[in-house]
Design a protein around this motif. Structure first.
Motif, short mmCIF file in Angstrom:
data_model
loop_
_atom_site.label_atom_id
_atom_site.label_comp_id
_atom_site.label_asym_id
_atom_site.label_seq_id
_atom_site.Cartn_x
_atom_site.Cartn_y
_atom_site.Cartn_z
N ALA A 157 8.79 4.33 -3.66
CA ALA A 157 7.55 4.62 -2.94
C ALA A 157 6.38 3.79 -3.48
CB ALA A 157 7.23 6.12 -3.07
N HIS B 90 4.48 0.83 -1.24
CA HIS B 90 3.10 1.11 -0.83
C HIS B 90 2.25 -0.16 -0.85
CE1 HIS B 90 -0.72 3.10 -0.32
NE2 HIS B 90 -1.18 2.52 -1.41
N LYS C 190 -3.48 1.76 -5.75
CA LYS C 190 -2.78 2.98 -6.15
C LYS C 190 -3.63 3.72 -7.19
CE LYS C 190 1.02 0.47 -6.85
NZ LYS C 190 0.95 -0.64 -5.91
N LYS D 120 -3.77 8.48 -4.76
CA LYS D 120 -2.61 7.90 -4.07
C LYS D 120 -1.32 8.15 -4.87
CE LYS D 120 -2.56 6.13 -0.80
NZ LYS D 120 -2.22 6.65 0.56
N LEU E 172 1.84 10.01 -3.17
CA LEU E 172 3.19 9.43 -3.13
C LEU E 172 4.19 10.32 -3.88
CD1 LEU E 172 2.29 5.67 -3.74
CD2 LEU E 172 3.02 6.72 -1.59
#
Length: 211
Positions: free
Chosen positions: A71, A75, A79, A83, A87
């Motif tokens: 993941a 993405h 991040k 986030k 995730l």
């Protein structure tokens, strides 16, 4: 684990080529069941990379490392902590426990050890790979990765054949010495063709390059 080839990948979650390399690694894993991959976090692109690496490594405690790793790699975009939590929730992780583990001294120490280990091997950038005992720096592409793995398979076949020939050499030597001993006991005359095997096998093996 019965995998024949071990691939270790050193990566940073903010490294664009690492994202491409992950797709290549996944393709290899799907097509070749004799390959095992170990992912080694090497967050060298700043504090944000270190934060992501800690959260990723912490997911291993819940048995969801590969799912979360996938993941994170898939993405697109930044991040941040929000986030990372989003995730994590998406792959079924206990987010509260994940955050606690990610901030633990244990996880921080493990990341530091991995970075130190990589640097000890001479890895200074990402991605980098160790395929069995060969260090490969930089992005290879899926065909390059497959070729390196195939090189190992080829080497393994040659090595196995060499060992078989060496074993046969020792077997024939033993048989020759047994025969010689028997002939001496019976006061037989030494014949040059009784003992031809050692030179033959050494010459035959020396024609191959195993380096």
């Amino acid at each position: 684990d019965d995998a024949s080839v071990t691939v270790v990948e050193f990566f940073d979650y903010n490294c664009g080529y690492c994202k491409k390399a992950f797709e290549d690694v996944r393709a290899v894993l799907e097509s070749d069941k004799d390959v095992r991959v170990a992912f080694m976090e090497m967050p060298i692109l700043g504090p944000a990379s270190a934060d992501i690496a800690r959260w990723s490594l912490a997911s291993e405690k819940q048995g969801k490392y590969f799912e979360y790793h996938t993941a994170l790699m898939e993405h697109k975009g930044s991040k941040n902590e929000a986030k990372l939590k989003e995730l994590a929730k998406g792959v079924g992780l206990d987010v509260e426990q994940l955050e606690k583990d990610a901030n633990s001294d244990e996880i921080k120490a493990t990341i530091a050890k991995k970075v130190k280990f990589a640097q000890g091997l001479g890895v200074s950038g990402t991605p980098a790979f160790v395929i069995n005992k060969e260090l490969v720096r930089g992005y290879m592409g899926v065909e390059g990765l497959k070729a390196k793995i195939q090189d190992y398979y080829s080497y393994k076949v040659i090595y196995k054949k060499a060992i078989q020939k060496i074993d046969m050499c020792y077997f024939l030597l033993e048989e020759d010495f047994n025969l010689l001993s028997s002939l001496v006991k019976h006061k037989a005359v030494w014949k040059s063709n009784i003992y031809p095997t050692l030179d033959y096998y050494i010459d035959h093996l020396s024609s191959h390059n195993f380096s």
